[in-house]
Design an enzyme around this catalytic site. Structure first.
Site, PDB file in Angstrom:
ATOM      1  N   GLY A  74     138.247  17.923  50.062  1.00 53.83           N
ATOM      2  CA  GLY A  74     137.519  19.161  50.296  1.00 53.83           C
ATOM      3  C   GLY A  74     136.839  19.595  49.016  1.00 53.83           C
ATOM      4  N   LEU A  75     135.590  19.178  48.824  1.00 55.05           N
ATOM      5  CA  LEU A  75     134.838  19.541  47.614  1.00 55.05           C
ATOM      6  C   LEU A  75     134.210  20.912  47.819  1.00 55.05           C
ATOM      7  CD1 LEU A  75     132.900  16.427  46.216  1.00 55.05           C
ATOM      8  CD2 LEU A  75     134.835  17.634  45.196  1.00 55.05           C
ATOM      9  N   SER A  76     134.685  21.888  47.058  1.00 59.35           N
ATOM     10  CA  SER A  76     134.250  23.272  47.249  1.00 59.35           C
ATOM     11  C   SER A  76     133.165  23.695  46.277  1.00 59.35           C
ATOM     12  CB  SER A  76     135.449  24.206  47.070  1.00 59.35           C
ATOM     13  OG  SER A  76     135.913  24.138  45.722  1.00 59.35           O
ATOM     14  N   GLY A  77     132.901  22.854  45.268  1.00 57.02           N
ATOM     15  CA  GLY A  77     131.990  23.257  44.210  1.00 57.02           C
ATOM     16  C   GLY A  77     132.716  23.902  43.048  1.00 57.02           C
ATOM     17  N   GLY A  78     134.052  23.849  43.064  1.00 57.15           N
ATOM     18  CA  GLY A  78     134.865  24.382  41.973  1.00 57.15           C
ATOM     19  C   GLY A  78     135.480  23.268  41.149  1.00 57.15           C
ATOM     20  N   VAL A  79     136.081  23.648  40.033  1.00 58.99           N
ATOM     21  CA  VAL A  79     136.619  22.646  39.104  1.00 58.99           C
ATOM     22  C   VAL A  79     137.846  21.935  39.670  1.00 58.99           C
ATOM     23  CG1 VAL A  79     138.052  24.317  37.819  1.00 58.99           C
ATOM     24  CG2 VAL A  79     137.269  22.214  36.700  1.00 58.99           C
ATOM     25  N   SER A 127     138.837  21.116  42.851  1.00 61.57           N
ATOM     26  CA  SER A 127     138.562  20.047  43.819  1.00 61.57           C
ATOM     27  C   SER A 127     137.775  18.912  43.175  1.00 61.57           C
ATOM     28  CB  SER A 127     137.823  20.606  45.042  1.00 61.57           C
ATOM     29  OG  SER A 127     136.574  21.150  44.688  1.00 61.57           O
ATOM     30  N   MET A 154     132.685  22.431  53.133  1.00 60.02           N
ATOM     31  CA  MET A 154     132.766  23.328  54.289  1.00 60.02           C
ATOM     32  C   MET A 154     131.962  24.592  54.040  1.00 60.02           C
ATOM     33  SD  MET A 154     136.822  23.451  55.186  1.00 60.02           S
ATOM     34  CE  MET A 154     137.343  23.311  53.472  1.00 60.02           C
ATOM     35  N   CYS A 181     143.240  30.884  56.778  1.00 60.66           N
ATOM     36  CA  CYS A 181     142.197  29.886  56.537  1.00 60.66           C
ATOM     37  C   CYS A 181     142.805  28.500  56.334  1.00 60.66           C
ATOM     38  CB  CYS A 181     141.372  30.294  55.322  1.00 60.66           C
ATOM     39  SG  CYS A 181     140.005  29.180  54.997  1.00 60.66           S
ATOM     40  N   CYS A 234     139.090  34.528  51.033  1.00 61.47           N
ATOM     41  CA  CYS A 234     138.880  33.088  51.212  1.00 61.47           C
ATOM     42  C   CYS A 234     137.536  32.784  51.876  1.00 61.47           C
ATOM     43  CB  CYS A 234     140.025  32.525  52.060  1.00 61.47           C
ATOM     44  SG  CYS A 234     140.002  30.741  52.259  1.00 61.47           S
TER      45      CYS A 234
END
Length: 374
Positions: free
Chosen positions: A8-13, A15, A34, A109, A208
């Site tokens: 799940g790549l969230s755009g944070g460091v 993940s 997502m 979530c 979330c």
């Protein structure tokens, strides 16, 4: 043949580094971004300081995730769960606030979106063997009990098992948590060494997948104001006015706007029907203290009988809110998935609607909803 993992790549460091570590461990890795919230479609106007930005935060997160995926040389998929998030998470969130309770959307979530809709899509459509997230938690298989155990992260300040308490054996068996043994500074260091754009990106906060909001204004998008009195619970004196008891939570101090008082006041109780917020002074917090809570809808993440001799009555530790130190508790079964939880320690502001999460040493046993506080 390599096992396939969808991260799940969230755009944070977190993940981003989770994906990198899994590649290093020899997995076939792909990312899945997502999108769970649409500010325009969901009438997210009041309290949203980002509404006029040229690029919405969710889209910027996607661009960051895409850059990370390109840097790591992996494919990035994208999926929209906006409708599912609204139905399974947000409608319950608003319904609970209208009742005067304080729900935890992060737990919902995880239960309904990340480890259900996301997991099923990854396994069934993308043909993955596992999913992985950038959560601070761990999973291990106990050969003796034949159970998957969710364990705390080494970084106790960041440990997120509290938010994962609704996971099941099936979900745990298909999940990897690569960050369990790492602390946050180490994760940022790895990201910087690998030249990942997210290395210095600030941690996401707020609700979330929705983000930071001026909370009362945000709720006003979905709940009508119901003004009423702020009353001293001890003297019954009216101290001020509020715009809606549902906007306040037990133990809250800020936002009461009680000027000219000699000391701070805390929200001690609420009467939604009568539109009253009861408050107590900081010098007498006895109204915030409790010794028992009825916890309902408990999910045990493993077969409790493999760990507890008498599941009708037993002792363990619990958290009644995130980052709270563990409290020793005694559980007495009322009926399936409902227990009376007793504690000798002085515990302040145990709040209906929040989650009570239970632990046996480093193992998260599961959790349920705080229904009644006594």
């Amino acid at each position: 043949m390599k096992k396939k993992v969808i991260v799940g790549l969230s755009g944070g460091v977190d993940s981003s580094v989770a994906a990198y570590l899994l590649i290093q461990q020899g997995y076939e890795v792909e990312g899945l971004f997502m999108r769970n919230w649409d500010s325009s479609a969901n009438n997210d106007i009041l309290g949203n300081q980002e509404i006029d930005n040229d690029v919405c935060p969710q889209e910027q997160d996607y661009l960051d995730a895409l850059e990370v995926a390109n840097k790591l040389g992996i494919k990035l998929h994208r999926i929209d769960f906006v409708q599912e998030y609204w139905e399974y998470v947000f409608e319950y969130f608003i319904k609970e606030y209208k009742k005067g309770r304080t729900p935890n959307p992060d737990i919902l979530c995880n239960k309904y979106i990340k480890f259900d809709k996301f997991l099923n899509h990854a396994i069934n459509e993308l043909k993955a063997d596992y999913i992985a997230m950038g959560h601070y938690a761990g999973v291990r298989f106990n050969e003796k009990t034949k159970q998957y155990e969710m364990i705390r992260a080494v970084d106790t300040n960041k440990d997120q098992t509290y938010f994962l308490c609704q996971l099941t054996q099936n979900q745990l068996s298909k999940t990897l948590f690569p960050l369990q043994s790492l602390e946050k500074p180490e994760i940022r260091k790895i990201a910087a060494e690998q030249g990942l754009i997210t290395a210095d990106k600030k941690d996401s906060t707020g609700i979330c997948f929705i983000g930071e909001r001026e909370f009362t204004k945000f709720l006003q998008n979905y709940i009508s104001n119901q003004p009423g009195d702020i009353v001293d619970i001890k003297t019954n004196e009216v101290l001020g006015k509020h715009i809606g008891a549902m906007y306040y939570t037990i133990g809250q101090r800020k936002g009461l706007n009680l000027g000219g008082m000699k000391e701070p006041y805390y929200v001690a109780a609420k009467d939604i029907d009568k539109k009253i917020i009861y408050v107590c002074p900081a010098s007498d917090e006895s109204y915030l203290l409790s010794n028992n809570a009825i916890v309902t809808e408990i999910n045990w993440s493993l077969d409790l009988k493999q760990y507890i001799d008498n599941v009708e009555e037993f002792e363990c530790t619990a958290k009644f809110r995130y980052r709270q130190p563990d409290v020793k508790v005694r559980l007495n079964k009322i009926k399936d998935n409902e227990y009376k939880v007793s504690y000798d320690a002085i515990v302040k502001a145990v709040t209906p609607g929040q989650e009570a999460v239970f632990y046996l040493n480093d193992i998260c046993l599961g959790g349920g909803i705080i229904d009644i506080v006594e």
